[in-house]
Write a protein that holds these residues in place. Structure first.
Motif, short mmCIF file in Angstrom:
data_model
loop_
_atom_site.label_atom_id
_atom_site.label_comp_id
_atom_site.label_asym_id
_atom_site.label_seq_id
_atom_site.Cartn_x
_atom_site.Cartn_y
_atom_site.Cartn_z
N ASP A 1 0.46 -12.66 -11.87
CA ASP A 1 -0.57 -11.62 -11.70
C ASP A 1 -0.23 -10.41 -12.57
O ASP A 1 -0.93 -10.12 -13.53
N SER B 1 -7.24 9.30 -13.74
CA SER B 1 -6.84 8.43 -14.86
C SER B 1 -8.04 8.12 -15.76
O SER B 1 -7.91 8.07 -16.99
N PRO C 1 -11.34 -5.99 -16.91
CA PRO C 1 -10.65 -7.28 -16.86
C PRO C 1 -10.18 -7.60 -15.45
O PRO C 1 -9.72 -6.71 -14.72
N PHE C 2 -10.34 -8.85 -15.09
CA PHE C 2 -9.89 -9.30 -13.77
C PHE C 2 -8.96 -10.49 -13.96
O PHE C 2 -9.35 -11.51 -14.53
N ARG D 1 8.46 -4.33 -10.41
CA ARG D 1 7.77 -5.14 -9.41
C ARG D 1 8.66 -5.44 -8.22
O ARG D 1 9.81 -5.85 -8.39
P1 NAD Z 1 2.02 -0.04 -9.06
O1 NAD Z 1 1.97 0.82 -7.87
O2 NAD Z 1 3.19 -0.92 -9.29
O3 NAD Z 1 1.86 0.87 -10.37
C1 NAD Z 1 0.98 1.96 -10.46
C2 NAD Z 1 1.64 3.04 -11.35
O4 NAD Z 1 0.67 4.06 -11.63
C3 NAD Z 1 2.83 3.72 -10.71
O5 NAD Z 1 3.91 3.77 -11.61
C4 NAD Z 1 2.30 5.12 -10.36
O6 NAD Z 1 3.32 6.11 -10.40
C5 NAD Z 1 1.29 5.32 -11.47
N1 NAD Z 1 0.22 6.29 -11.19
C6 NAD Z 1 -0.40 6.55 -10.00
N2 NAD Z 1 -1.38 7.48 -10.18
C7 NAD Z 1 -1.38 7.79 -11.49
C8 NAD Z 1 -2.18 8.66 -12.32
N3 NAD Z 1 -3.18 9.38 -11.80
N4 NAD Z 1 -1.90 8.72 -13.65
C9 NAD Z 1 -0.89 8.00 -14.19
N5 NAD Z 1 -0.12 7.14 -13.46
C10 NAD Z 1 -0.36 7.05 -12.15
O7 NAD Z 1 0.67 -0.90 -9.03
P2 NAD Z 1 0.37 -2.32 -9.72
O8 NAD Z 1 0.74 -3.40 -8.76
O9 NAD Z 1 0.88 -2.31 -11.11
O10 NAD Z 1 -1.24 -2.30 -9.75
C11 NAD Z 1 -1.93 -1.34 -10.54
C12 NAD Z 1 -3.42 -1.38 -10.22
O11 NAD Z 1 -3.99 -2.57 -10.76
C13 NAD Z 1 -3.74 -1.40 -8.72
O12 NAD Z 1 -4.91 -0.64 -8.48
C14 NAD Z 1 -4.03 -2.86 -8.46
O13 NAD Z 1 -4.86 -3.06 -7.34
C15 NAD Z 1 -4.72 -3.25 -9.73
N6 NAD Z 1 -4.69 -4.66 -10.09
C16 NAD Z 1 -5.78 -5.15 -10.72
C17 NAD Z 1 -5.80 -6.46 -11.14
C18 NAD Z 1 -7.01 -6.98 -11.88
O14 NAD Z 1 -7.13 -8.16 -12.05
N7 NAD Z 1 -7.90 -6.16 -12.37
C19 NAD Z 1 -4.72 -7.30 -10.90
C20 NAD Z 1 -3.59 -6.77 -10.26
C21 NAD Z 1 -3.59 -5.43 -9.87
#
Ligand code: NAD
Ligand code: ZN
Ligand code: ZN
Length: 358
Positions: free
Chosen positions: A162, A264, A305-306, A352
């Motif tokens: 993922d 963001s 993208p998903f 992670r």
């Molecule tokens: P994570 O918590 O590991 O990472 C998020 C990062 O963003 C952290 O380092 C945090 O400090 C930083 N952050 C928070 N707010 C911020 C801001 N305003 N500006 C800059 N940085 C900021 O999360 P993750 O597991 O990497 O997931 C990230 C996002 O992607 C989540 O919303 C998750 O649901 C989404 N996601 C989407 C898909 C998809 O297919 N589109 C797949 C997996 C995860």
């Protein structure tokens, strides 16, 4: 004969905490394959699922969490195809209908029948409405959803399915749009589980300058270790800082937003060059208004993208096997899953979080 039991971390109630409990160990029938789980990643999407309002997601409760899974094939149903018993695999997570043209091409993340599947609440994939891999065993509907990983350590392999795959798919989407002449620049917003892999994938597969933004110093240190050329904390003038850092000072060619919040998205729009590319990956609840003329730079293309395709999962596994991508992990025992999930919520994770058997 009594049914064998196993541990599982379950989503039992919308808005409720994850629950570590015991359930029956599934038995693979027909095309199904049973995986002995060796590692399961924790994603911020797990928090979005746990926190969702009743009715917001098309899933029935309860179900086992965990959509990033690596393990070993333990048992196969009589009709199962694909990897043999004993083989080490990662699980391709977006489970589509398996029959439409998108699924036939390996793009189950964009299954044409997703709306029909949602209507009958069969779930988006493992850990997302269907039983996932935060458990001792995982039942996978078909061998087509397994990708062999060879001797890649499980805690490295699981997040590729993922965090790695989604980052890879997002980079694949913007890569062909990057200018070849005159040094492209790409901003990565949010250097967590997905973002730190995006930085590495950009370095491994493009020649772009990588500019990282986060709200935490530790995340910027990780971006630096992953090969980012520049990192900065989110501040009121960050859009201007990124524009200046881009070649010619005209704005960045692409933004990968792994946060998706109001702040963001505002930053992304402020930093992008005309005709640039914005990929919104994070589900942070922010919104953009599309209007002409409006606040978006002219010519900007936006994508949502998903996850990614099965062939892309094979490509990201190959990158990891040759050492071009390395997941920064924090490992916890499966029995500590609720604490590990809380730690991610508190924003202290580096890279992670991965659950391993204990
Ligand atoms: P994570 O918590 O590991 O990472 C998020 C990062 O963003 C952290 O380092 C945090 O400090 C930083 N952050 C928070 N707010 C911020 C801001 N305003 N500006 C800059 N940085 C900021 O999360 P993750 O597991 O990497 O997931 C990230 C996002 O992607 C989540 O919303 C998750 O649901 C989404 N996601 C989407 C898909 C998809 O297919 N589109 C797949 C997996 C995860
Ligand atoms: Zn996820
Ligand atoms: Zn389909």
């Amino acid at each position: 004969m009594s049914t064998a039991r196993m541990r599982a971390v379950r989503m039992t109630r919308w808005g409720g905490p994850p629950v570590l409990t015991e359930v029956a160990r599934p038995i693979p029938r027909a095309d199904e394959v049973l995986i002995r789980v060796e590692a399961a990643g924790v994603c911020r999407s797990d928090l979005h699922v746990l926190d969702a309002r009743p009715g917001a997601l098309p899933y029935r409760t309860p179900f086992t969490l965990g959509h990033e899974v690596a393990g070993r094939v333990a048992e196969r149903g009589p009709g199962a195809t694909g990897p043999a018993v004993g083989e080490r695999v990662v699980v391709y997570g977006p489970w589509g209908c398996g029959l439409c043209s998108r699924c036939a091409a390996g793009a189950e993340n964009y299954c044409d029948r997703r709306a029909d599947l949602d209507a009958v609440r069969t779930g988006t994939g493992l850990g997302l409405g269907r039983d996932g891999g935060m458990a001792d065993y995982l039942l996978v509907p078909s061998g087509r959803l397994l990708v062999p990983v060879g001797d890649l350590p499980a805690a490295q392999a699981a997040p590729l399915s993922d965090a790695g795959l989604t980052a890879y798919h997002a980079v694949s989407g913007i890569r062909p749009t990057l200018p070849v002449e005159g040094g492209a620049s790409v901003a990565v917003i949010g250097v967590g589980g997905l973002g730190h892999l995006a930085v590495q994938i950009l370095r491994a597969t493009t020649s772009a300058r990588v500019l990282a933004v986060d709200v935490r110093e530790e995340a910027l240190a990780l971006a630096d270790a992953c090969g980012a050329h520049f990192g900065t904390l989110l501040r009121p003038d960050t859009a201007e800082v990124l524009r200046r850092r881009a070649d010619g000072g005209v704005g960045v060619d692409a933004v990968l937003d792994f946060v998706g919040s109001r702040s963001s998205l505002e930053l992304a729009v402020g930093a992008l060059r005309s005709g640039g590319e914005l990929a919104v990956v994070g589900s942070g609840g922010g919104e953009l208004t599309v209007r002409k003329p409006g606040a978006l730079p002219p010519g900007v293309r936006i994508s949502l993208p998903f996850w990614g395709t099965r062939p892309e999962l094979e490509e990201v596994v190959a990158l990891a096997r040759k050492g071009a991508v390395r997941v920064e992990t924090e490992e916890f025992a499966l029995s500590s899953a609720p604490e590990a999930i809380d730690r991610l919520r508190s924003g202290r994770t580096r890279g992670r979080t991965v659950l391993v058997p204990d």
